[in-house]
Scaffold this motif. Structure first.
Motif, PDB file in Angstrom:
ATOM      1  N   ARG A 206       0.692  -1.394  -0.479  1.00 36.30           N
ATOM      2  CA  ARG A 206      -0.643   0.130   0.176  1.00 36.30           C
ATOM      3  C   ARG A 206       0.773   1.292  -0.198  1.00 36.30           C
ATOM      4  O   ARG A 206       0.238   2.354  -0.341  1.00 36.30           O
ATOM      5  CB  ARG A 206      -0.769   0.182   1.132  1.00 36.30           C
ATOM      6  CG  ARG A 206      -0.356   0.349   2.265  1.00 36.30           C
ATOM      7  CD  ARG A 206      -1.500   0.320   3.960  1.00 36.30           C
ATOM      8  NE  ARG A 206      -0.587   0.980   4.961  1.00 36.30           N
ATOM      9  CZ  ARG A 206      -0.755   1.799   5.086  1.00 36.30           C
ATOM     10  NH1 ARG A 206      -0.834   2.551   4.723  1.00 36.30           N
ATOM     11  NH2 ARG A 206      -0.253   1.323   7.171  1.00 36.30           N
ATOM     12  N   LEU A 207       2.331   0.729   0.084  1.00 38.11           N
ATOM     13  CA  LEU A 207       3.083   2.717   0.437  1.00 38.11           C
ATOM     14  C   LEU A 207       3.949   2.096  -1.372  1.00 38.11           C
ATOM     15  O   LEU A 207       4.930   1.800  -1.482  1.00 38.11           O
ATOM     16  CB  LEU A 207       4.040   2.272   1.252  1.00 38.11           C
ATOM     17  CG  LEU A 207       4.835   3.075   1.924  1.00 38.11           C
ATOM     18  CD1 LEU A 207       4.617   4.620   1.440  1.00 38.11           C
ATOM     19  CD2 LEU A 207       5.940   2.914   2.499  1.00 38.11           C
ATOM     20  N   ASP A 208       3.793   2.961  -1.603  1.00 40.99           N
ATOM     21  CA  ASP A 208       4.879   3.799  -3.086  1.00 40.99           C
ATOM     22  C   ASP A 208       5.582   4.888  -2.935  1.00 40.99           C
ATOM     23  O   ASP A 208       6.267   5.390  -1.955  1.00 40.99           O
ATOM     24  CB  ASP A 208       3.849   4.166  -4.612  1.00 40.99           C
ATOM     25  CG  ASP A 208       3.992   4.679  -5.420  1.00 40.99           C
ATOM     26  OD1 ASP A 208       5.599   3.669  -5.280  1.00 40.99           O
ATOM     27  OD2 ASP A 208       4.226   5.006  -5.918  1.00 40.99           O
ATOM     28  N   VAL A 209       7.329   4.234  -3.120  1.00 39.54           N
ATOM     29  CA  VAL A 209       7.912   5.260  -3.009  1.00 39.54           C
ATOM     30  C   VAL A 209       8.742   5.153  -3.657  1.00 39.54           C
ATOM     31  O   VAL A 209       9.369   4.378  -4.916  1.00 39.54           O
ATOM     32  CB  VAL A 209       9.202   4.819  -1.616  1.00 39.54           C
ATOM     33  CG1 VAL A 209      10.355   6.031  -1.067  1.00 39.54           C
ATOM     34  CG2 VAL A 209       8.412   4.502  -0.233  1.00 39.54           C
TER      35      VAL A 209
ATOM     36  N   ALA B  29       2.103   6.197   7.931  1.00 42.31           N
ATOM     37  CA  ALA B  29       1.674   5.843   9.538  1.00 42.31           C
ATOM     38  C   ALA B  29       0.144   5.975   9.959  1.00 42.31           C
ATOM     39  O   ALA B  29      -0.203   5.719  10.527  1.00 42.31           O
ATOM     40  CB  ALA B  29       2.945   6.224  10.337  1.00 42.31           C
ATOM     41  N   GLN B  30      -0.100   7.049   9.718  1.00 43.40           N
ATOM     42  CA  GLN B  30      -1.165   7.625   9.460  1.00 43.40           C
ATOM     43  C   GLN B  30      -2.592   7.634   8.657  1.00 43.40           C
ATOM     44  O   GLN B  30      -4.196   7.799   8.687  1.00 43.40           O
ATOM     45  CB  GLN B  30      -1.520   9.420   9.567  1.00 43.40           C
ATOM     46  CG  GLN B  30      -0.161  10.027  10.788  1.00 43.40           C
ATOM     47  CD  GLN B  30      -0.406   9.624  12.367  1.00 43.40           C
ATOM     48  OE1 GLN B  30      -1.342   9.433  12.214  1.00 43.40           O
ATOM     49  NE2 GLN B  30       0.595   8.935  13.163  1.00 43.40           N
ATOM     50  N   SER B  31      -2.754   6.408   8.248  1.00 45.10           N
ATOM     51  CA  SER B  31      -3.226   5.979   6.641  1.00 45.10           C
ATOM     52  C   SER B  31      -3.460   4.967   6.956  1.00 45.10           C
ATOM     53  O   SER B  31      -2.099   4.434   6.858  1.00 45.10           O
ATOM     54  CB  SER B  31      -3.155   7.088   5.545  1.00 45.10           C
ATOM     55  OG  SER B  31      -3.866   6.294   4.409  1.00 45.10           O
ATOM     56  N   GLU B  32      -4.714   3.695   6.586  1.00 54.27           N
ATOM     57  CA  GLU B  32      -4.861   2.388   6.651  1.00 54.27           C
ATOM     58  C   GLU B  32      -4.955   1.988   4.545  1.00 54.27           C
ATOM     59  O   GLU B  32      -4.707   0.927   4.201  1.00 54.27           O
ATOM     60  CB  GLU B  32      -6.505   2.101   7.602  1.00 54.27           C
ATOM     61  CG  GLU B  32      -5.926   2.359   8.977  1.00 54.27           C
ATOM     62  CD  GLU B  32      -4.771   1.718   9.461  1.00 54.27           C
ATOM     63  OE1 GLU B  32      -4.729   0.417   8.489  1.00 54.27           O
ATOM     64  OE2 GLU B  32      -4.956   1.953  10.531  1.00 54.27           O
ATOM     65  N   ASN B  33      -5.042   3.794   4.241  1.00 50.99           N
ATOM     66  CA  ASN B  33      -5.239   2.755   2.474  1.00 50.99           C
ATOM     67  C   ASN B  33      -3.811   3.618   2.130  1.00 50.99           C
ATOM     68  O   ASN B  33      -2.629   3.304   1.860  1.00 50.99           O
ATOM     69  CB  ASN B  33      -6.393   4.181   1.645  1.00 50.99           C
ATOM     70  CG  ASN B  33      -7.340   3.989   2.728  1.00 50.99           C
ATOM     71  OD1 ASN B  33      -8.117   3.342   3.019  1.00 50.99           O
ATOM     72  ND2 ASN B  33      -8.157   4.971   2.981  1.00 50.99           N
ATOM     73  N   LYS B  34      -4.190   3.196   0.448  1.00 56.72           N
ATOM     74  CA  LYS B  34      -2.947   3.469  -0.410  1.00 56.72           C
ATOM     75  C   LYS B  34      -2.412   4.904   0.028  1.00 56.72           C
ATOM     76  O   LYS B  34      -2.852   5.866  -0.090  1.00 56.72           O
ATOM     77  CB  LYS B  34      -3.242   3.867  -2.010  1.00 56.72           C
ATOM     78  CG  LYS B  34      -3.399   2.202  -2.135  1.00 56.72           C
ATOM     79  CD  LYS B  34      -2.159   1.515  -2.953  1.00 56.72           C
ATOM     80  CE  LYS B  34      -2.914   0.258  -3.554  1.00 56.72           C
ATOM     81  NZ  LYS B  34      -1.913  -0.502  -3.733  1.00 56.72           N
ATOM     82  N   CYS B  35      -0.563   4.858  -0.375  1.00 57.47           N
ATOM     83  CA  CYS B  35       0.080   6.287   0.219  1.00 57.47           C
ATOM     84  C   CYS B  35       1.246   6.100  -0.376  1.00 57.47           C
ATOM     85  O   CYS B  35       1.426   5.742  -0.484  1.00 57.47           O
ATOM     86  CB  CYS B  35       0.286   6.164   1.806  1.00 57.47           C
ATOM     87  SG  CYS B  35       0.663   5.229   2.726  1.00 57.47           S
ATOM     88  N   TRP B  36       1.935   7.938  -0.267  1.00 58.27           N
ATOM     89  CA  TRP B  36       3.148   7.078  -1.486  1.00 58.27           C
ATOM     90  C   TRP B  36       4.286   8.693  -0.468  1.00 58.27           C
ATOM     91  O   TRP B  36       3.851   9.618  -0.370  1.00 58.27           O
ATOM     92  CB  TRP B  36       2.245   8.401  -2.822  1.00 58.27           C
ATOM     93  CG  TRP B  36       1.580   9.707  -2.822  1.00 58.27           C
ATOM     94  CD1 TRP B  36       0.872   9.203  -3.009  1.00 58.27           C
ATOM     95  CD2 TRP B  36       2.562  10.943  -2.620  1.00 58.27           C
ATOM     96  NE1 TRP B  36       0.287  10.410  -2.603  1.00 58.27           N
ATOM     97  CE2 TRP B  36       1.140  11.871  -3.243  1.00 58.27           C
ATOM     98  CE3 TRP B  36       3.695  11.400  -3.019  1.00 58.27           C
ATOM     99  CZ2 TRP B  36       1.324  13.186  -2.957  1.00 58.27           C
ATOM    100  CZ3 TRP B  36       4.089  12.818  -2.795  1.00 58.27           C
ATOM    101  CH2 TRP B  36       2.656  13.476  -3.056  1.00 58.27           C
TER     102      TRP B  36
ATOM    103  N   SER C 166       2.060  11.643   1.075  1.00 63.45           N
ATOM    104  CA  SER C 166       0.937  11.626   0.882  1.00 63.45           C
ATOM    105  C   SER C 166       0.120  11.832   2.633  1.00 63.45           C
ATOM    106  O   SER C 166       0.916  11.979   2.894  1.00 63.45           O
ATOM    107  CB  SER C 166      -0.197  10.781   0.379  1.00 63.45           C
ATOM    108  OG  SER C 166       0.568   9.908   1.213  1.00 63.45           O
ATOM    109  N   VAL C 167      -0.918  13.044   2.117  1.00 64.29           N
ATOM    110  CA  VAL C 167      -1.197  13.615   4.452  1.00 64.29           C
ATOM    111  C   VAL C 167      -2.792  13.166   4.244  1.00 64.29           C
ATOM    112  O   VAL C 167      -3.044  13.590   3.155  1.00 64.29           O
ATOM    113  CB  VAL C 167      -0.595  14.436   4.590  1.00 64.29           C
ATOM    114  CG1 VAL C 167      -0.781  14.653   6.113  1.00 64.29           C
ATOM    115  CG2 VAL C 167       0.604  14.686   4.745  1.00 64.29           C
TER     116      VAL C 167
END
Length: 369
Positions: A238-241, A274-281, A300-301
């Motif tokens: 779910r994390l794109d770096v 760490a503040q999201s349960e969804n997709k983040c980048w 993303s925030v």
């Protein structure tokens, strides 16, 4: 210790000896140009020169340092007038007994304490000139020594402040990492060996490199890559770096303070993924423009967590460290809007104000005259 005492003695006495040698040569040659008699001029100066030295040290140590610098005005006035009279009489006595009978018979028709000779022009004025020049020389030398000492204390104070700030980075990093370990050990126990291996690399960098004044960008980036890999184990797909770390080329050999870029990356994970349960980048970019190094971290925030993105110890600590390392010679910009947070740092690596950071200033003794 013996070598230090010898150095202190030479540092204190050496310039004074040089001053008196120069003043002796000046007085001798100046009088010789007037009389056209080098032997007479030499004897005239050499016989009274001890009085110059004795009077100068009296007025320096007693009149100025003991009375004036301690605000004892009465003692200062009495010592000043008493010194002028006493040393003036001694000088006139030496001249009348040893010098004048050889060259000027009956030259002294007035008593030794004759006030116009003690306070008027002539040989006595040369005595007063020597005293004033020597005191001025010593006070200037003392002021310069004090200035150098203050600079050493200032560097040591900044070094201590930087050491404190640097020491805060490591517990902060360990706190975040231990949180990751707890989460992964519960949800993905199979990933623990890989995570521990990455953690070992991070701790090795902190132990062996973080105390250095500077490290190569390549090492700092390798540290960030290990940290990102450790975090990605926790967040999974779910994390794109995205980074440009594989395209740095010659930037890898630039020298920067260690752990300077870590707070950006930590902040991006802590207040983003760490503040999201969804997709983040997260996007990290390092480049160079002219002689300025530019590092940007964008993440993303979640909308409901916007107020947290610019808070925390990491960036506040970084700001203080930058104020010490690059005073008024860096740009740190943070921007939060539309569900994303951007932090950009611009600085000139070669402009570090304290090049011995964080190996910290080795104290240099500055001895006062």
């Amino acid at each position: 210790m013996k070598a230090i005492r010898q150095y202190k003695f030479i540092y204190k006495v050496g310039p004074q000896i040089l001053f008196w040698l120069c003043y002796f040569l000046f007085s001798w040659l100046n009088l010789a140009l007037f009389t056209h008699d080098y032997e007479y001029s030499f004897l005239s100066i050499i016989k009274t020169f001890p009085v110059y030295i004795l009077a100068s040290y009296w007025h320096l140590e007693v009149t100025v340092r003991y009375f004036l610098l301690k605000s004892n005005i009465l003692g200062f006035v009495l010592s000043l007038i008493g010194g002028i009279i006493a040393f003036g009489i001694i000088q006139r006595a030496l001249i009348s007994e040893w010098h004048s009978p050889l060259y000027y018979l009956n030259a002294f028709t007035k008593p030794l304490s004759y006030w116009r000779r003690l306070f008027g022009p002539g040989a006595i004025m040369q005595l007063h000139l020597a005293i004033m020049l020597f005191i001025a020389f010593e006070l200037v030398r003392h002021a310069l020594s004090q200035q150098r000492l203050n600079e050493v204390y200032k560097r040591e104070k900044l070094a201590a402040e930087y050491q404190l700030l640097q020491s805060q980075v490591q517990p902060h990093f360990l706190f975040n990492t231990l949180n990751n370990l707890t989460s992964v050990s519960i949800n993905q126990p199979a990933q623990m060996p890989v995570l521990m291996q990455r953690l070992a690399g991070l701790l090795s960098y902190q132990i062996h490199e973080s105390h250095r004044a500077t490290v190569k960008v390549k090492k700092e980036i390798e540290y960030l890559i290990d940290y990102i890999a450790l975090e990605k184990i926790r967040y999974g797909n779910r994390l794109d770096v995205q980074t440009n770390f594989s395209e740095l080329g010659s930037l890898n050999d630039l020298m920067i303070p260690p752990m300077l870029l870590l707070p950006f990356v930590e902040n991006a994970f802590k207040h983003g993924a760490a503040q999201s349960e969804n997709k983040c980048w997260i996007q990290l970019h390092l480049s160079k423009s002219g002689n300025r190094l530019i590092f940007s971290a964008e993440n993303s925030v979640p909308e409901e967590k916007n107020s947290l993105a610019k808070s925390g110890l990491g960036l506040a600590n970084l700001k203080k460290r930058l104020d010490i390392l690059f005073p008024e010679n860096y740009e740190l910009v943070t921007l939060l809007e539309d569900g994303q947070f951007l932090a950009v740092l611009k600085f000139i690596p070669e402009s570090m104000a304290i090049n011995s950071m964080p190996e910290y200033t080795q104290r240099k003794e500055v001895y006062l005259a």
